[in-house]
Design a protein around this motif. Sequence first.
Motif, PDB file in Angstrom:
ATOM      1  N   VAL A  96     -93.914  -5.336  13.797  1.00  0.00           N
ATOM      2  CA  VAL A  96     -93.514  -6.233  13.792  1.00  0.00           C
ATOM      3  C   VAL A  96     -92.170  -6.840  15.108  1.00  0.00           C
ATOM      4  CG1 VAL A  96     -92.478  -8.425  12.958  1.00  0.00           C
ATOM      5  CG2 VAL A  96     -93.747  -6.680  11.739  1.00  0.00           C
ATOM      6  N   PHE A  97     -91.289  -5.632  15.567  1.00  0.00           N
ATOM      7  CA  PHE A  97     -90.854  -6.162  16.682  1.00  0.00           C
ATOM      8  C   PHE A  97     -91.549  -6.171  17.673  1.00  0.00           C
ATOM      9  CE2 PHE A  97     -88.302  -3.544  20.036  1.00  0.00           C
ATOM     10  CZ  PHE A  97     -87.244  -4.198  20.247  1.00  0.00           C
ATOM     11  N   ASP A  98     -92.367  -5.194  18.455  1.00  0.00           N
ATOM     12  CA  ASP A  98     -93.691  -4.961  19.152  1.00  0.00           C
ATOM     13  C   ASP A  98     -94.472  -6.172  19.675  1.00  0.00           C
ATOM     14  OD1 ASP A  98     -92.919  -2.361  19.699  1.00  0.00           O
ATOM     15  OD2 ASP A  98     -94.215  -1.634  18.659  1.00  0.00           O
ATOM     16  N   ASN A  99     -94.369  -7.130  18.551  1.00  0.00           N
ATOM     17  CA  ASN A  99     -95.372  -8.763  18.829  1.00  0.00           C
ATOM     18  C   ASN A  99     -94.276  -9.547  19.148  1.00  0.00           C
ATOM     19  OD1 ASN A  99     -98.398  -9.030  17.932  1.00  0.00           O
ATOM     20  ND2 ASN A  99     -97.208  -7.356  16.793  1.00  0.00           N
ATOM     21  N   VAL A 100     -92.832  -9.593  18.820  1.00  0.00           N
ATOM     22  CA  VAL A 100     -92.204 -10.122  19.044  1.00  0.00           C
ATOM     23  C   VAL A 100     -91.242 -10.365  20.706  1.00  0.00           C
ATOM     24  CG1 VAL A 100     -89.201 -11.670  18.402  1.00  0.00           C
ATOM     25  CG2 VAL A 100     -91.242 -11.232  16.901  1.00  0.00           C
ATOM     26  N   CYS A 101     -91.359  -9.074  20.821  1.00  0.00           N
ATOM     27  CA  CYS A 101     -90.427  -8.601  21.995  1.00  0.00           C
ATOM     28  C   CYS A 101     -91.322  -8.287  23.252  1.00  0.00           C
ATOM     29  CB  CYS A 101     -90.329  -7.215  21.745  1.00  0.00           C
ATOM     30  SG  CYS A 101     -88.292  -6.434  23.003  1.00  0.00           S
ATOM     31  N   TYR A 102     -92.768  -8.957  23.327  1.00  0.00           N
ATOM     32  CA  TYR A 102     -93.597  -8.298  24.207  1.00  0.00           C
ATOM     33  C   TYR A 102     -93.155  -9.528  25.285  1.00  0.00           C
ATOM     34  CZ  TYR A 102     -98.236  -8.537  27.017  1.00  0.00           C
ATOM     35  OH  TYR A 102     -99.100  -8.341  27.814  1.00  0.00           O
ATOM     36  N   LEU A 104     -91.076 -10.319  26.349  1.00  0.00           N
ATOM     37  CA  LEU A 104     -89.439 -10.605  26.988  1.00  0.00           C
ATOM     38  C   LEU A 104     -89.246  -9.454  28.131  1.00  0.00           C
ATOM     39  CD1 LEU A 104     -87.286 -10.591  23.532  1.00  0.00           C
ATOM     40  CD2 LEU A 104     -87.852 -12.495  25.387  1.00  0.00           C
ATOM     41  N   LYS A 105     -90.374  -8.924  27.829  1.00  0.00           N
ATOM     42  CA  LYS A 105     -90.336  -7.303  29.018  1.00  0.00           C
ATOM     43  C   LYS A 105     -90.619  -8.461  30.301  1.00  0.00           C
ATOM     44  CE  LYS A 105     -94.326  -5.759  27.032  1.00  0.00           C
ATOM     45  NZ  LYS A 105     -95.174  -4.487  26.899  1.00  0.00           N
ATOM     46  N   PHE A 106     -91.213  -9.351  30.395  1.00  0.00           N
ATOM     47  CA  PHE A 106     -91.086 -10.021  31.803  1.00  0.00           C
ATOM     48  C   PHE A 106     -90.304 -11.396  32.241  1.00  0.00           C
ATOM     49  CE2 PHE A 106     -95.326 -10.145  30.084  1.00  0.00           C
ATOM     50  CZ  PHE A 106     -96.904  -9.052  30.602  1.00  0.00           C
ATOM     51  N   THR A 107     -89.295 -11.174  30.822  1.00  0.00           N
ATOM     52  CA  THR A 107     -88.069 -11.622  31.169  1.00  0.00           C
ATOM     53  C   THR A 107     -86.534 -10.821  31.197  1.00  0.00           C
ATOM     54  OG1 THR A 107     -87.758 -12.464  29.062  1.00  0.00           O
ATOM     55  CG2 THR A 107     -89.052 -14.213  31.185  1.00  0.00           C
ATOM     56  N   ARG A 111     -83.216  -3.477  28.324  1.00  0.00           N
ATOM     57  CA  ARG A 111     -83.852  -2.332  26.730  1.00  0.00           C
ATOM     58  C   ARG A 111     -83.255  -3.024  25.197  1.00  0.00           C
ATOM     59  NH1 ARG A 111     -87.574   2.857  25.198  1.00  0.00           N
ATOM     60  NH2 ARG A 111     -88.301   1.871  22.560  1.00  0.00           N
ATOM     61  N   GLN A 112     -82.200  -2.986  25.265  1.00  0.00           N
ATOM     62  CA  GLN A 112     -81.077  -3.895  24.095  1.00  0.00           C
ATOM     63  C   GLN A 112     -81.367  -4.588  24.561  1.00  0.00           C
ATOM     64  OE1 GLN A 112     -80.027  -1.195  21.250  1.00  0.00           O
ATOM     65  NE2 GLN A 112     -79.583  -3.177  20.727  1.00  0.00           N
ATOM     66  N   MET A 113     -81.304  -5.625  25.157  1.00  0.00           N
ATOM     67  CA  MET A 113     -80.644  -6.989  25.466  1.00  0.00           C
ATOM     68  C   MET A 113     -82.003  -7.861  24.715  1.00  0.00           C
ATOM     69  SD  MET A 113     -78.677  -8.046  28.687  1.00  0.00           S
ATOM     70  CE  MET A 113     -78.835  -9.663  28.561  1.00  0.00           C
ATOM     71  N   ARG A 114     -83.464  -6.970  25.134  1.00  0.00           N
ATOM     72  CA  ARG A 114     -84.473  -7.350  24.355  1.00  0.00           C
ATOM     73  C   ARG A 114     -84.416  -7.368  23.177  1.00  0.00           C
ATOM     74  NH1 ARG A 114     -87.169  -4.628  28.984  1.00  0.00           N
ATOM     75  NH2 ARG A 114     -88.239  -2.350  27.840  1.00  0.00           N
ATOM     76  N   ARG A 115     -83.958  -5.910  22.626  1.00  0.00           N
ATOM     77  CA  ARG A 115     -84.195  -5.317  21.361  1.00  0.00           C
ATOM     78  C   ARG A 115     -83.098  -6.325  20.168  1.00  0.00           C
ATOM     79  NH1 ARG A 115     -86.051  -2.486  17.960  1.00  0.00           N
ATOM     80  NH2 ARG A 115     -84.744  -2.295  15.470  1.00  0.00           N
ATOM     81  N   ALA A 118     -84.909 -10.254  20.548  1.00  0.00           N
ATOM     82  CA  ALA A 118     -86.145 -10.578  19.508  1.00  0.00           C
ATOM     83  C   ALA A 118     -85.757  -9.902  18.141  1.00  0.00           C
ATOM     84  CB  ALA A 118     -87.340  -8.697  19.624  1.00  0.00           C
ATOM     85  N   ILE A 119     -84.876  -8.925  17.373  1.00  0.00           N
ATOM     86  CA  ILE A 119     -84.376  -8.964  15.749  1.00  0.00           C
ATOM     87  C   ILE A 119     -83.491 -10.591  15.487  1.00  0.00           C
ATOM     88  CG2 ILE A 119     -82.242  -7.651  14.517  1.00  0.00           C
ATOM     89  CD1 ILE A 119     -85.118  -6.580  15.467  1.00  0.00           C
ATOM     90  N   ASN A 120     -83.423 -11.438  16.983  1.00  0.00           N
ATOM     91  CA  ASN A 120     -82.490 -12.553  16.391  1.00  0.00           C
ATOM     92  C   ASN A 120     -83.407 -13.299  15.994  1.00  0.00           C
ATOM     93  OD1 ASN A 120     -80.331 -14.328  15.757  1.00  0.00           O
ATOM     94  ND2 ASN A 120     -80.754 -15.326  18.387  1.00  0.00           N
TER      95      ASN A 120
END
Length: 234
Positions: A96-102, A104-107, A111-115, A118-120
Amino acid sequence: MSQISIQAHDLSIRFKERLLFHIPQLSIGPQEAIYLTGDNGVGKTTLLKVLSGLQKPTTGKVNLQQASLLTRLLKGKSQGGVIYMHQTPYMFDGTVFDNVCYGLKFTINNRQMRRTEAINALRMVGLETLADEHISVLSGGERQRVAMARAWVLKPGVLLMDESSASLDQESTERQVVLAEDLLDRGTSLVITSHQKNALTALCRRQWTISNTKLIERADLQLVDEDSNEYAYA
């Protein structure tokens, strides 16, 4: 977040001898919410795909103030793009996390900020406890919540929601509304299709109806009776 607008002229879709619709002009301004209605088969989904750049019109052109989402992703900038949400959204084979975070890897490089972002988003749709579960364990309604969270983290300039609230329970719809309201506050424009009015369509102050190959606009939904003050884009 960059605001964008959409301008389209002489849009038509034709399948062999059948004209699905012809729209001389339409516009979507920044921070607008539009309710798109019409009978099955009149072209609501097709129109959203044309506006998002996923389908080419038979005639006409769609102009954006900002680059398309794909172009901005390739340049490392996703905010301000156009996102199309299908009734049955595509999910990547992962958590589920991977799907939301996908996206964000471009922006976001960190990594911690992306997580955290996404968790938020997952917390806002009530799925943070399922972040590390495989997407396959989620119900249809939960997948729609994931799709909404995935769109929310990208902060699009325009979000096209194609029957995204269909068959959802009240809680899932309300979760969508929270994120949709937040995006509107940030400057996003929304176009929402739905077979029935609900808390999501209540956000809309404009209404488009496709009927007899034409796009009809009804005036401010919060101020006038929906059976009056109609005019056609013709």
